[in-house]
Design a protein around this motif. Structure first.
Motif, short mmCIF file in Angstrom:
data_model
loop_
_atom_site.label_atom_id
_atom_site.label_comp_id
_atom_site.label_asym_id
_atom_site.label_seq_id
_atom_site.Cartn_x
_atom_site.Cartn_y
_atom_site.Cartn_z
N CYS A 139 49.93 47.64 51.45
CA CYS A 139 49.66 47.51 52.88
C CYS A 139 50.15 48.74 53.60
O CYS A 139 51.08 49.39 53.17
CB CYS A 139 50.33 46.27 53.43
SG CYS A 139 52.10 46.36 53.33
N CYS A 140 49.49 49.05 54.64
CA CYS A 140 49.81 50.28 55.31
C CYS A 140 49.53 50.11 56.78
O CYS A 140 48.43 49.74 57.16
CB CYS A 140 48.97 51.40 54.72
SG CYS A 140 49.34 52.96 55.48
N SER A 141 50.53 50.34 57.62
CA SER A 141 50.32 50.10 59.04
C SER A 141 49.71 51.30 59.74
O SER A 141 49.39 51.25 60.90
CB SER A 141 51.63 49.71 59.71
OG SER A 141 52.47 50.84 59.74
N VAL A 142 49.58 52.40 59.04
CA VAL A 142 48.97 53.56 59.65
C VAL A 142 47.46 53.35 59.67
O VAL A 142 46.86 52.99 58.66
CB VAL A 142 49.31 54.83 58.85
CG1 VAL A 142 48.54 56.02 59.37
CG2 VAL A 142 50.80 55.09 58.94
N SER A 143 46.86 53.54 60.83
CA SER A 143 45.46 53.20 60.93
C SER A 143 44.60 54.16 60.10
O SER A 143 44.88 55.34 60.00
CB SER A 143 45.00 53.29 62.38
OG SER A 143 45.10 54.61 62.80
N ARG A 144 43.64 53.61 59.48
CA ARG A 144 42.78 54.44 58.65
C ARG A 144 41.38 53.86 58.75
O ARG A 144 41.14 52.72 58.40
CB ARG A 144 43.29 54.39 57.20
CG ARG A 144 42.55 55.33 56.30
CD ARG A 144 43.31 55.53 55.01
NE ARG A 144 44.58 56.16 55.27
CZ ARG A 144 45.74 55.70 54.88
NH1 ARG A 144 45.79 54.57 54.22
NH2 ARG A 144 46.85 56.33 55.14
N GLU A 145 40.47 54.67 59.26
CA GLU A 145 39.15 54.13 59.54
C GLU A 145 38.31 54.00 58.27
O GLU A 145 37.74 52.97 57.99
CB GLU A 145 38.40 55.01 60.55
CG GLU A 145 39.15 55.29 61.83
CD GLU A 145 39.87 54.07 62.40
OE1 GLU A 145 41.03 54.16 62.77
OE2 GLU A 145 39.26 52.99 62.42
N SER A 146 38.29 55.08 57.49
CA SER A 146 37.37 55.07 56.35
C SER A 146 37.85 54.14 55.26
O SER A 146 39.03 54.03 54.99
CB SER A 146 37.28 56.48 55.79
OG SER A 146 38.55 56.91 55.42
N VAL A 158 58.99 40.64 59.57
CA VAL A 158 58.13 40.31 58.44
C VAL A 158 58.97 40.16 57.18
O VAL A 158 59.90 40.93 56.96
CB VAL A 158 57.07 41.43 58.23
CG1 VAL A 158 56.25 41.17 56.98
CG2 VAL A 158 56.16 41.53 59.44
N GLN A 159 58.62 39.17 56.42
CA GLN A 159 59.30 38.98 55.15
C GLN A 159 58.71 39.93 54.12
O GLN A 159 57.51 39.91 53.87
CB GLN A 159 59.11 37.53 54.69
CG GLN A 159 59.72 37.21 53.36
CD GLN A 159 61.11 36.59 53.49
OE1 GLN A 159 61.48 36.15 54.58
NE2 GLN A 159 61.86 36.56 52.42
N VAL A 160 59.53 40.80 53.55
CA VAL A 160 59.06 41.68 52.48
C VAL A 160 59.94 41.40 51.27
O VAL A 160 61.13 41.69 51.30
CB VAL A 160 59.17 43.16 52.88
CG1 VAL A 160 58.64 44.05 51.76
CG2 VAL A 160 58.42 43.44 54.17
N GLY A 161 59.35 40.85 50.24
CA GLY A 161 60.16 40.46 49.09
C GLY A 161 61.19 39.44 49.53
O GLY A 161 60.89 38.50 50.24
N GLY A 162 62.44 39.68 49.15
CA GLY A 162 63.49 38.72 49.48
C GLY A 162 64.11 38.92 50.85
O GLY A 162 64.98 38.16 51.25
N PHE A 181 59.63 45.25 62.14
CA PHE A 181 58.62 46.31 62.22
C PHE A 181 58.41 46.69 63.67
O PHE A 181 58.16 45.83 64.50
CB PHE A 181 57.27 45.83 61.65
CG PHE A 181 57.23 45.76 60.16
CD1 PHE A 181 58.01 44.84 59.48
CD2 PHE A 181 56.41 46.61 59.44
CE1 PHE A 181 57.96 44.78 58.09
CE2 PHE A 181 56.36 46.56 58.06
CZ PHE A 181 57.14 45.63 57.39
N PHE A 182 58.47 48.00 63.94
CA PHE A 182 58.12 48.49 65.27
C PHE A 182 56.87 49.32 65.09
O PHE A 182 56.90 50.35 64.42
CB PHE A 182 59.24 49.38 65.82
CG PHE A 182 60.55 48.66 65.96
CD1 PHE A 182 60.91 48.08 67.16
CD2 PHE A 182 61.42 48.57 64.89
CE1 PHE A 182 62.13 47.42 67.29
CE2 PHE A 182 62.63 47.91 65.00
CZ PHE A 182 62.99 47.33 66.20
#
Ligand code: ADP
Ligand code: MG
Length: 482
Positions: free
Chosen positions: A212-219, A287-291, A296-297
């Motif tokens: 997952c990646c919060s940086v926007s990526r159009e393509s 957000v729960q990530v793993g344990g 997240f900002f």
């Protein structure tokens, strides 16, 4: 952080030679060959990794020359020089640590016959310095600069990052990771401080396969076409799995901005809570990530810092991934500062080799032979890339020599088809600074080792101690006054 305990290489300690002159030089050259042997098989996309276990049973898997050499407790004084140059290559440019070690050892190997013959080390050193200067100017002359147009620069950066990742465990996901690394570095300010990119490792993510990646990526690139619907983070995609990567070992990763990116400042009291001390962001979520739960900002106006979350099953795997990303991040920073590139896969080394061989034919005597030896040593890079891929190195090198003689400047090893290819066209690009630094450091280390004809041990460091014994343990081994 984890501080690995060095694993002693007894062989070198016992083998330290106390002779003088030529035998000492030869013994030092041989010790350096042992170091090169330790990292030789890790070079290139088909290189193998090393699994090292320290005295406490801690296992480390790595492909990185500097990391491997750091974990081996090399005590041989001359051989240590090679460990040092690998380390400094790591600090200076972040990549090319295996290459620099191999090159230096090969320089020494090629000039060994001349040392045995009794040729004065200073004569050899002079020839090697000349050759290095010529090679560096040649790199600068033929390196290709890419215009600072935004789209082209981004492509250049991604290609350089991908080349750095080719030889790593995560090579199967190099497209994804090189984009992420470029996003991360591009989010920084001009100083591009490495500290501004945080890498957090969360164990146990291997169960949930996804990226997952919060940086926007159009393509939507072919590799990442599946929406990963279970993820709480928006715009998440799931990669197609590379056949070589075990399902449970695939990482999840995420770039998001850090708290300070919001532009807030720390207050000691709530008395003066004006708007300007408060930070802002578009979206805040836990957000729960793993344990663990993470804050997240996202969409921070002042984001010049970012954090990458790596998730994976085995700790050794996430640790090696972190080191691999470090290489790629360093390469991207280098490529932004110095936007000229050369083709890898042995292409640049073959071109320099040809250039120096041609040059050597124009000068007389021993210098001709020595510069010829330097030119031959450069071939170690394509040769080792072939060996590690199981290719017939002699055959490939013959083809490469012929191609370069006809002006095929960027021809190198084609790792996918046991052949040669124009590696510039194939986008195997490396920042030219990596090669300049590697050549300079490798040649300087070889010259340093050549200029040592005796190893004198500090008497306090030997087990039997100084004769007479008086004053041992006190003082500093000063001569006794009589
Ligand atoms: N796709 C590729 N085809 C051929 N050679 C490649 C490719 N990708 C990387 N290489 C080469 O692999 C070498 C780097 O291998 P690596 O194991 O990363 O060692 P180093 O520690 O020296 O960076 C370089 O010579 C680089 O040009
Ligand atoms: Mg590398």
């Amino acid at each position: 952080g984890f501080v690995p305990q060095p694993t002693p290489v007894i062989l070198l300690k016992e083998g330290t030679d106390t002779s003088q002159g030529i035998p000492q030089l030869i013994s030092n050259i041989n010790a350096c060959q042992v170091i090169a042997e330790a990292v030789r098989t890790t070079l290139g996309p088909r290189g193998m990794d090393k699994l090292m276990v320290d005295s406490r049973g801690k296992a480390t898997i790595s492909n990185d020359g500097a990391t491997i050499l750091k974990l081996l407790d090399v005590v041989h004084p001359a051989a240590k020089t090679l460990v040092d140059i690998a380390r400094s290559q790591d600090a200076e440019v972040g990549d090319g640590t295996t290459s620099v070690t191999l090159l230096s050892a090969e320089f020494l190997k090629q000039l060994k016959p001349y040392v045995e013959e009794g040729l004065h080390p200073q004569t050899i050193i002079r020839a090697f310095r000349t050759a290095t200067n010529l090679a560096v100017s040649k790199i600068k002359e033929i390196a290709v600069s890419v215009k600072k147009d935004d789209k082209e620069q981004r492509q250049l950066l991604e290609k350089c990052a991908a080349t750095a990742l080719n030889s790593k465990l995560i090579a199967g996901q190099k497209g994804f990771f090189s984009r992420m690394v470029v996003d991360a570095v591009m989010s920084l300010d001009e100083l591009m401080s490495l500290k501004m990119i945080g890498i957090k490792k969360v164990q146990g993510g291997g169960l949930e396969v996804g990226v997952c990646c919060s940086v926007s990526r159009e393509s939507q690139e072919e590799e990442f076409t599946h929406e990963w619907t279970r993820s709480p983070v928006d715009r998440c995609r799931r990669p197609n799995l590379h056949p070589n990567v075990p399902q449970t070992e695939v990482l999840t990763a995420c770039v998001w901005c850090d708290l300070q990116a919001c532009g807030g400042s720390i207050q000691t009291s709530v008395g003066a809570m004006t708007d300007d001390v408060l930070g802002q962001c578009e979206l805040f979520e836990e957000v729960q990530v793993g344990g663990e739960r993470y804050n997240f900002f996202k969409g921070c106006p002042k984001a010049q810092t970012c954090t990458i979350i790596l998730r994976g099953g085995a700790e050794q795997f996430t640790e090696e991934t972190e080191r691999s990303l470090h290489d790629a991040i360093m390469i991207v920073r280098r490529a932004i500062k110095n936007d000229s590139v050369v083709a890898g896969g042995g292409a640049i080394e073959m071109e320099l080799s040809k250039y120096l061989r041609d040059y050597s034919r124009t000068i007389p005597g021993k210098q001709q032979l020595l510069i010829g030896a330097y030119a031959k040593a450069l071939e170690i890079i394509p040769r080792q890339l072939c060996d590690n891929a199981g290719f017939d190195a002699t055959n490939i090198l013959n083809k490469l020599r012929a191609k370069h003689a006809q002006g095929g400047t960027w021809y190198g090893v084609d790792i996918n088809s046991e052949d040669i290819a124009d590696n510039f066209v194939a986008c195997v690009w490396e920042p030219s600074i990596v090669k300049i630094n590697a050549l300079t450091a490798a040649s300087e280390a070889a010259c340093l080792i050549l200029s040592v004809d005796e190893t004198i041990k500090n008497p306090r460091s030997s087990m039997d101690g100084p004769p007479g014994g008086a004053g041992r343990g006190r003082g500093r081994g000063r001569p006794h006054a009589h």
